[in-house]
Design a protein around this motif. Structure first.
Motif, PDB file in Angstrom:
ATOM      1  N   ILE A  52      -0.982  -3.143   9.621  1.00  0.00           N
ATOM      2  CA  ILE A  52      -1.088  -1.690   9.793  1.00  0.00           C
ATOM      3  C   ILE A  52       0.321  -1.137  10.017  1.00  0.00           C
ATOM      4  O   ILE A  52       1.040  -1.606  10.906  1.00  0.00           O
ATOM      5  CB  ILE A  52      -1.975  -1.343  11.014  1.00  0.00           C
ATOM      6  N   PRO A  53       0.735  -0.146   9.229  1.00  0.00           N
ATOM      7  CA  PRO A  53       2.088   0.400   9.407  1.00  0.00           C
ATOM      8  C   PRO A  53       2.248   1.129  10.747  1.00  0.00           C
ATOM      9  O   PRO A  53       1.266   1.571  11.342  1.00  0.00           O
ATOM     10  CB  PRO A  53       2.250   1.374   8.243  1.00  0.00           C
ATOM     11  N   THR A  54       3.494   1.240  11.191  1.00  0.00           N
ATOM     12  CA  THR A  54       3.769   1.941  12.442  1.00  0.00           C
ATOM     13  C   THR A  54       3.468   3.432  12.293  1.00  0.00           C
ATOM     14  O   THR A  54       2.905   4.056  13.183  1.00  0.00           O
ATOM     15  CB  THR A  54       5.259   1.750  12.833  1.00  0.00           C
ATOM     16  N   SER A  55       3.858   3.992  11.162  1.00  0.00           N
ATOM     17  CA  SER A  55       3.568   5.416  10.903  1.00  0.00           C
ATOM     18  C   SER A  55       3.450   5.656   9.403  1.00  0.00           C
ATOM     19  O   SER A  55       3.746   4.772   8.600  1.00  0.00           O
ATOM     20  CB  SER A  55       4.675   6.290  11.506  1.00  0.00           C
ATOM     21  N   GLY A  56       3.021   6.860   9.044  1.00  0.00           N
ATOM     22  CA  GLY A  56       2.866   7.208   7.626  1.00  0.00           C
ATOM     23  C   GLY A  56       1.431   7.023   7.160  1.00  0.00           C
ATOM     24  O   GLY A  56       0.563   6.623   7.948  1.00  0.00           O
ATOM     25  N   LYS A  57       1.219   7.308   5.883  1.00  0.00           N
ATOM     26  CA  LYS A  57      -0.147   7.284   5.361  1.00  0.00           C
ATOM     27  C   LYS A  57      -0.216   6.410   4.109  1.00  0.00           C
ATOM     28  O   LYS A  57       0.708   6.448   3.281  1.00  0.00           O
ATOM     29  CB  LYS A  57      -0.544   8.728   5.033  1.00  0.00           C
ATOM     30  N   ILE A  58      -1.263   5.671   4.017  1.00  0.00           N
ATOM     31  CA  ILE A  58      -1.486   4.880   2.791  1.00  0.00           C
ATOM     32  C   ILE A  58      -2.925   5.101   2.347  1.00  0.00           C
ATOM     33  O   ILE A  58      -3.845   5.023   3.156  1.00  0.00           O
ATOM     34  CB  ILE A  58      -1.143   3.390   3.001  1.00  0.00           C
ATOM     35  N   SER A  59      -3.102   5.406   1.083  1.00  0.00           N
ATOM     36  CA  SER A  59      -4.460   5.692   0.606  1.00  0.00           C
ATOM     37  C   SER A  59      -4.778   4.863  -0.637  1.00  0.00           C
ATOM     38  O   SER A  59      -3.878   4.353  -1.305  1.00  0.00           O
ATOM     39  CB  SER A  59      -4.594   7.190   0.296  1.00  0.00           C
ATOM     40  N   GLY A  60      -6.067   4.755  -0.923  1.00  0.00           N
ATOM     41  CA  GLY A  60      -6.524   4.074  -2.136  1.00  0.00           C
ATOM     42  C   GLY A  60      -6.519   2.558  -2.055  1.00  0.00           C
ATOM     43  O   GLY A  60      -6.586   1.881  -3.084  1.00  0.00           O
TER      44      GLY A  60
END
Lengths: 196, 250
Positions: A52-60
Motif C-alpha cells: 500500500i503506498p504512503t500517499s497518492g491514488k491508484i485505480s484500476g
C-alpha cells in the motif's frame, strides 16, 4: 486501466516512489525494466495490491492475481507437488511443462536454485487469475530453460487478461511481444514506453 | 561420541553417584535420615510387587494426562487469541506471565480451599503447563515466515489452508519442544499437589505417607519410581515424535 496518480512510498528512510504518476499501457503484456534497486518490484507489488503506498491514488488494479515473487516462497515442509496442489487442480501437468515431472516428490531444500525457480513459476502459471505478475522470472535459469519458460509466457499472454513482468534483463523482454516500460530510480521514474 | 562410549559413560556416571550415595549413607549411618542404595532398591522391588502400586501409578498417570491435555489445550487457545488480537494479548499476557512466576505450592494451597483433593493435582499441573505452551507457541507464531504468509494471501489460501500448510508446520518444532519440556514439569507439579492434597490413590500420597511413617527407604523408593516414570514418559514422547516425523525432510 491501471493509473498511478501522485503516488509516493517510503520505507526504512528510503523514498522509492515520489509523486509518481503513470498509466500502465493497455497491452496484454507489459514488461517493466530498469536497473536493480530502482523500485520495479515495489511498482509491481503496488499494482498487485501487495504493498500500500504512503500517499497518492491508484485505480484500476486487478482483483484476482497470480504472483511470482522474486524469492521462490515455496513452503519448505511440503513437496513440490504439494506446493502446487495448494493452488491448482492440475499440479502434475504444470510441473511437467516446466520440466519437473521427475522431482514432484522432492522438498524445496532438495532442489537446485533453478529448479526451485521453475517450481515457483509452475505455481504462478497454474493459479487461475485474470492477471499474472512475474518478478524476475528468468532468474537462476539457464538459456535452454529460459526458452521453455518464454514459450509458456507467450501462451499465458494469450489466455490471461494481462501479464505484467519485471526484469532487469531487457534481452529476455525483447523476445516477447508487448510493451516495454523502462524505468530508472530510486525514486522510480519512467524513461519511456516502447512497443516490442 | 559413539553409542557404546556414551553408554559406558552413562554407566560410569551412575556407578559414581551410587558410590557417593553409599559413602554418604555410611557417613550418616542412620537409616531414618538416609536410606542406602541397596535398601532403596529392595524397597522399589517390594513396592512394585504390590498390585495397588500399579493402580496408584495408573491413577497418577491419568491425572498427568488430564493436566497435560488441559494445559496444552488452554495454551493453544491463549496463543491463538494473543496472536490474533492485541486486546486479547493485553489481557492474557500479564496474567500468564504472573502464573509462570507464581510458585506451584501457592496454587496448590489455594486450590485445596476451592476444590477436591483429587482435582487439585490436575488444576495445579495444568497451570504449570499452560504458560509454557502459550509462550512457546506465541513465539513460534511470531516467527512464522512473513514471506510465506504473504504468498498464502496472494494465492488465496484462506484461513484453514494457511493454518494447516504454513503456520502449523512452522510452529511444530517450537510446540513439540514446549510439550517435551512440559511433560516433566507437569509431572513434578502434579506429584507436589498430590503430596500436599493427599488424594485417595496417588503416587504423591504414598510419598507423603512414607514421610509421615518415617519409612525412609520407601520415601527414597517412591522418589525413584517418580523419576523412572518421568523418564519413561519423556522417552516414549521422543519415540512417538521420531516415529511421526519419519520420512519428512525439512
Amino acid at each position: 486501466m491501471i493509473i498511478f496518480d501522485n503516488v509516493s512510498l517510503s520505507y526504512d528512510g528510503k523514498t522509492v516512489l515520489k509523486n509518481f504518476s503513470w498509466a500502465v499501457p493497455e497491452e496484454r503484456l507489459v514488461v517493466i525494466t530498469g536497473p536493480s534497486g530502482s523500485g520495479k518490484t515495489t511498482l509491481l507489488r503496488i499494482i498487485a495490491g501487495l504493498t500500500i503506498p504512503t500517499s497518492g491514488k491508484i485505480s484500476g488494479t486487478p482483483h484476482r492475481v497470480s504472483y511470482l515473487f522474486q524469492e521462490h516462497r515455496l513452503i519448505p515442509r511440503r513437496t513440490v507437488l504439494e506446493n502446487l496442489r495448494l493452488v491448482s487442480e492440475k499440479p502434475d501437468e504444470w510441473l511437467e511443462r516446466v520440466g519437473l515431472a521427475d522431482s514432484v516428490g522432492l522438498y524445496p531444500a532438495e532442489l537446485s536454485g533453478g529448479m526451485r525457480q521453475r517450481a515457483a513459476i509452475a505455481r504462478a502459471l497454474a493459479f487461475p487469475a485474470e492477471t499474472l505478475f512475474l518478478d524476475e522470472p528468468f532468474k537462476e535459469l539457464d538459456d535452454a530453460t529460459a526458452g521453455v519458460i518464454l514459450d509458456l509466457l507467450e501462451e499465458q499472454v494469450k489466455v490471461r487478461e494481462r501479464v505484467i513482468l519485471v526484469t532487469h534483463d531487457p534481452e529476455f523482454a525483447a523476445k516477447l511481444a508487448g510493451t516495454v516500460a523502462r524505468f530508472a530510480g530510486p525514486p522510480l521514474r519512467l524513461l519511456d514506453n516502447a512497443d516490442i | 561420541m559413539s553409542g557404546r562410549t556414551r553408554a559406558a559413560a552413562t554407566i560410569l556416571s551412575i556407578l559414581f553417584w551410587l558410590a557417593v550415595w553409599q559413602l554418604a549413607y555410611h557417613a550418616v549411618s542412620r537409616d531414618l535420615l538416609l536410606a542406602s542404595p541397596t535398601q532403596t532398591f529392595n524397597a522399589v522391588v517390594r513396592i512394585l510387587g504390590e498390585p495397588r502400586t500399579w493402580r496408584m501409578i495408573g491413577r497418577s498417570l491419568i491425572r498427568q494426562f488430564a493436566a497435560l491435555g488441559t494445559g496444552v489445550l488452554l495454551g493453544i487457545v491463549c496463543a491463538a487469541l494473543t496472536s490474533l488480537s492485541k486486546i486479547a494479548r493485553a489481557i492474557i499476557s500479564p496474567a500468564l506471565t504472573a502464573v509462570r512466576a507464581t510458585p506451584v505450592a501457592s496454587f496448590i494451597i489455594l486450590a485445596l480451599v476451592w476444590m477436591s483433593s483429587a482435582s487439585v493435582p490436575i488444576f495445579a499441573a495444568s497451570l504449570m503447563t499452560l504458560p509454557i505452551i502459550w509462550a512457546n507457541l506465541s513465539q513460534g507464531v511470531a516467527g512464522v515466515d512473513r514471506n510465506l504468509l504473504e504468498m498464502a494471501a496472494a494465492y488465496r489460501f484462506g484461513r484453514t489452508k494457511t493454518l494447516l500448510h504454513v503456520i502449523v508446520p512452522s510452529i511444530k518444532g517450537t510446540f513439540l519442544a514446549a510439550l517435551s519440556a512440559s511433560i516433566g514439569l507437569c509431572w513434578k507439579a502434579m506429584i507436589a499437589a498430590e503430596v500436599l492434597g493427599t488424594p485417595k490413590e496417588a503416587v504423591g500420597t504414598m510419598l507423603y505417607n512414607a514421610k509421615i511413617y518415617l519409612n525412609t527407604d520407601e520415601l527414597f523408593a517412591w522418589t525413584a519410581i517418580i523419576i523412572i516414570v518421568s523418564r519413561l514418559m519423556e522417552i516414549c514422547f521422543a519415540k512417538v515424535i521420531k516415529a511421526g516425523g519419519r520420512g519428512i525432510t525439512y
